[in-house]
Structures are given as structure tokens and as C-alpha cells.
Design an enzyme around this catalytic site. Structure first.
Site, short mmCIF file in Angstrom:
data_model
loop_
_atom_site.label_atom_id
_atom_site.label_comp_id
_atom_site.label_asym_id
_atom_site.label_seq_id
_atom_site.Cartn_x
_atom_site.Cartn_y
_atom_site.Cartn_z
CG HIS A 9 -0.20 0.05 2.53
ND1 HIS A 9 0.39 1.19 3.03
CD2 HIS A 9 0.04 -0.92 3.45
CE1 HIS A 9 0.94 0.95 4.18
NE2 HIS A 9 0.76 -0.34 4.47
CD GLU A 79 2.48 -5.49 8.20
OE1 GLU A 79 2.55 -6.73 8.05
OE2 GLU A 79 3.23 -4.69 7.62
#
Length: 205
Positions: A9, A79
Site C-alpha cells: 500500500h 499486517e
């Protein structure tokens, strides 16, 4: 058999400051949104066997700005859970634990009792993702795309190559960059890594 394209990202406020950003659901900064838009020409006009994204909004927004339509969120692509180290920089952690390494030493529990994850814990999630994607990739000539986070993607790459999850330490991955996992003579290889397509002439930087 298609390749597996990995997308980290774009930048957030914490990633720009080097703060560990696990489950904190931060938005992209304006700079991170611009980074994500630069990816769009790379994906334009292409179809994919699948597009998966972390459910966290920094990854979902990156997929949207990169023009990756129809992305499906997968909880296993979240994550690393940094536990008590969420929001801290490595330098701050090393004030209390000199020579600390996330890859070797793991994390401290969160004050709420949540233990966080080890590299092996993240590796088990990565293994589940790779197992689910093996069939779709083997049955398609089209590539698949995963949009997620730096440490998760580094662990996933290590596991794809048959390495221990902790060897993800070897694969630096900066914001809004691309990796390509492929095969050569039947063996897993990295065909591209930490790449950022150049913006189109006249496109916003």
C-alpha cells in the site's frame, strides 16, 4: 500458470515516520494516494485471475486508486500484529531492548493482553493464503494480485520460496511498490521486486 503480483500500500502517516503499523487502521496520506495512482497505468486494460486485498483501508484504498476493481478482502492479509510495539519505531523499542529485531525477537504483549504475533504466526497466515491461491494460479494464464502490507508480503514471499518466515527480513519493500513471484523450471523465483512504475507524462507525481 500465472504469476503472483504483490503490491504494498501507499504511505500513511505512521509508515512515513517508521512507526510499526499493524492493525491500526490508518488512511493513506495525500502522498500515499499519489503513489497509489502512479500504479494505475501498470494495471490498466488487464484482467487478473483474482485480486485480493487486506481488509485494512490503506490497502483497500491503494487497490482502488491503482484501478484494481473487484478486490476481495482476506483477513489473512492483515499486517503483522505488533502487540505492545504498535505505533513504536524500531529506535524507540531498542531503547529498552538493544539490538532488538522484529524477525528474531518478536513483540511484547499489548497492554490489553493481546500477545501479538511472531514471524511464525504470520508465516502460518501466509501459508494459508498461498494454499488458497495455488489452484487459481495453476488453472489460469492470467496473473493474480495481492495488495497488502510490507511485513506480511515479505513473510509471504519467504514462504513462497520455501524459506522460514523470519527470512522475510531479506526482502525490503517500500510503499506503493510491486513484486512478482513466478516459477522457473518448476521452481519458485522472484521475477521482480520493489519496483515502482514511472508516472505517465503529465500525470500527477
Amino acid at each position: 500458470m500465472g504469476d503472483l503480483l504483490l503490491v504494498r500500500h501507499g504511505a500513511t502517516e505512521w509508515s512515513a515516520a517508521g512507526r510499526h503499523t499493524g492493525r491500526t487502521d490508518l488512511p493513506l496520506t495525500p502522498e500515499g494516494e499519489a503513489e497509489a495512482r502512479v500504479l494505475a497505468p501498470y494495471f490498466a486494460g488487464r484482467s487478473f485471475a483474482f485480486v485480493l486485498t487486506s481488509p485494512l483501508r490503506r490497502a483497500r484504498r491503494t487497490a482502488e486508486l491503482a484501478g484494481l476493481r473487484g478486490a476481495v478482502a482476506d483477513e489473512d492479509l492483515c499486517e503483522w500484529d505488533y502487540g505492545g510495539y504498535e505505533g513504536l519505531t524500531t529506535a524507540r523499542i531498542q531503547e529498552d531492548r538493544p539490538d532488538w529485531s522484529l524477525w528474531r525477537d518478536g513483540v511484547a504483549p499489548h497492554p490489553d493482553g493481546r500477545p501479538g504475533e511472531s514471524a511464525e504466526d504470520v508465516g502460518r497466515r501466509a501459508d494459508r493464503v498461498l494454499a488458497r491461491l495455488a489452484g487459481p494460479l495453476s488453472m489460469s494464464a492470467e496473473d493474480g494480485v495481492v495488495v497488502a502490507h510490507a511485513h506480511l508480503l515479505r513473510v509471504l514471499t519467504a514462504r513462497y520460496l520455501g524459506l522460514p518466515a523470519s527470512e522475510g527480513r531479506l526482502f525490503l519493500l517500500t510503499t506503493a511498490t510491486l513484486g512478482r513471484l513466478s516459477r522457473e523450471h518448476g521452481l519458485p523465483v522472484i521475477a521482480g521486486w520493489n519496483q515502482r512504475p514511472l508516472p505517465r507524462t503529465g500525470a500527477p507525481a
